[in-house]
Design an enzyme around this catalytic site. Structure first.
Site, PDB file in Angstrom:
ATOM      1  N   LYS A 157       0.884  -1.173   0.000  1.00  0.00           N
ATOM      2  CA  LYS A 157       0.000   0.000   0.000  1.00  0.00           C
ATOM      3  C   LYS A 157       0.921   1.222   0.000  1.00  0.00           C
ATOM      4  O   LYS A 157       1.271   1.767   1.052  1.00  0.00           O
ATOM      5  CB  LYS A 157      -0.912  -0.046   1.232  1.00  0.00           C
ATOM      6  CG  LYS A 157      -2.142   0.820   1.093  1.00  0.00           C
ATOM      7  CD  LYS A 157      -3.186   0.465   2.135  1.00  0.00           C
ATOM      8  CE  LYS A 157      -4.282   1.509   2.192  1.00  0.00           C
ATOM      9  NZ  LYS A 157      -5.102   1.624   0.994  1.00  0.00           N
TER      10      LYS A 157
HETATM   11  C1  LIG Z   1      -6.356  -0.798  -4.233  1.00  0.00           C
HETATM   12  C2  LIG Z   1      -7.070  -1.301  -3.034  1.00  0.00           C
HETATM   13  N1  LIG Z   1      -7.575  -2.536  -3.044  1.00  0.00           N
HETATM   14  C3  LIG Z   1      -8.233  -3.043  -1.978  1.00  0.00           C
HETATM   15  C4  LIG Z   1      -8.407  -2.293  -0.836  1.00  0.00           C
HETATM   16  C5  LIG Z   1      -9.106  -2.890   0.351  1.00  0.00           C
HETATM   17  O1  LIG Z   1      -8.187  -3.151   1.373  1.00  0.00           O
HETATM   18  P1  LIG Z   1      -8.613  -3.134   2.902  1.00  0.00           P
HETATM   19  O2  LIG Z   1      -9.781  -4.015   3.038  1.00  0.00           O
HETATM   20  O3  LIG Z   1      -7.425  -3.649   3.614  1.00  0.00           O
HETATM   21  O4  LIG Z   1      -8.937  -1.722   3.249  1.00  0.00           O
HETATM   22  C6  LIG Z   1      -7.901  -1.000  -0.782  1.00  0.00           C
HETATM   23  C7  LIG Z   1      -8.062  -0.188   0.415  1.00  0.00           C
HETATM   24  O5  LIG Z   1      -7.163  -0.091   1.205  1.00  0.00           O
HETATM   25  C8  LIG Z   1      -7.216  -0.489  -1.897  1.00  0.00           C
HETATM   26  O6  LIG Z   1      -6.718   0.746  -1.886  1.00  0.00           O
END
Ligand SMILES: Cc1ncc(COP(=O)(O)O)c(C=O)c1O
Length: 323
Positions: A157
């Protein structure tokens, strides 16, 4: 955005408007940062952070994959987050920790640039709206493909990577849709611009697997567990674009958006949120809000200890005491 009183910046609690960085900070120029999106919910037992330890672990892993040495441990960041929520007097909020290369070095090899760390918390409603959560949203398959492991790290991330999500989101919003769904370079379904995606076909719930170019979402993991516990068949597999149109139900999930049904994709009607989506959504919301006994271990209760960081998932206790 709605301001809170204090932001935690490099170990200090500073007034919101004074949390500033130098314009030559490396991260501003090159996107060299890693971050998390976390939520704290008001529950019957007080404010609780959902899967706090998992988010902190992902932050540390994202940093490591980009050769960034965090100056604070996960324990310290977790404790600072808990204090920040309390000091801002918030009962529920969105939590944004960010570690980025700061001021002192330019150019692409900037291992000597300091790593700045900040944490902000503020009240933030459902990212795709309450109405979206209830009635479902309209999505569009993006003309932009999801970043691949050939050039970046989809599982991290990292700030700069979000230019990809921003292009997709902007394109879909400009075309009048609420969210974008990105395919990978081979044309398989990947994820939303900020959410993981699930399709229901013949009653079976499917989502792209670990090896896909997806962020390994913490909501995704929770939804997989919940769906299985509810007795549904769940499969991690490649999903073709047309399956989005053929599906009985489609939904997205992520920390900011929570669980959101999709009622239309590329102008193909999927319909009102279906029974399976509703069932999983209701349980997921119970888990987030501390109403599901069986998932209480996912919650880091603030009132249980003022500045302790949760133990890694599995070892996490919902009744921690302050040391
Ligand atoms: C590109 C992307 N995919 C999926 C997610 C979902 O991840 P999470 O459930 O950990 O927030 C996020 C959000 O953080 C994201 O930015």
């Amino acid at each position: 955005m709605e301001k809170a009183e204090l932001i935690w910046l490099n170990g200090e609690f500073v007034p919101w408007d004074e949390a500033k960085v130098h314009v030559l900070s490396h991260g501003l120029h090159y996107g060299t940062g890693v971050f998390e999106g976390i939520r704290c919910y008001e529950t019957e037992r007080g404010p609780a952070i959902f899967r706090h330890a998992d988010h902190l672990r992902r932050l540390a892993k994202s940093a490591e994959m980009y050769y960034m040495e965090l100056p604070y441990s996960s324990e310290e960041i977790g404790a600072a987050t808990r204090q920040l929520i309390a000091r801002n007097g918030l009962r529920s909020c969105y939590i944004r920790p960010l570690a980025f290369r700061g001021y002192g070095e330019m150019g692409l090899y900037a291992q000597a640039a300091p790593i700045d760390v900040m944490i902000a918390v503020w009240p933030w409603g459902a990212y795709l709206g309450e109405e979206g959560k209830r009635r479902g949203i309209r999505a569009k398959v993006s003309s932009w493909r999801r970043i691949s492991s050939a050039s970046l790290i989809p599982q991290a991330k990292a700030s700069g990577q979000y230019l990809n999500s921003i292009l997709a989101k902007t394109e879909s919003a400009n075309a009048g849709y609420e969210e974008a769904i990105l395919l990978d370079e081979g044309g398989s379904v990947c994820e939303g611009s900020g959410e993981n995606v699930f399709v229901v076909r013949d009653g079976i719930i499917s989502t792209p697997g670990h090896t896909a170019s997806i962020l390994d979402g913490i909501s995704r993991k929770s939804v997989l567990q919940i769906a299985e516990d509810l007795g549904y068949q769940v499969v991690e597999r490649d999903i073709a674009r047309a399956e989005l149109y053929l599906a009985e139900e489609v939904f997205l999930c992520g920390t900011a958006a929570e669980l959101v049904p999709v009622r239309e994709i590329d102008d193909h009607e999927i319909g009102e949120p279906g029974e399976i989506t509703r069932h999983v959504q209701a349980k997921f919301e119970d888990a987030l809000n501390g109403r599901a006994e069986e998932y209480l271990e996912w919650l880091d209760f603030l009132d249980a200890g003022s500045d302790e960081t949760p133990a890694p998932a599995g070892e996490q206790s919902s009744s921690k005491v302050t040391s």
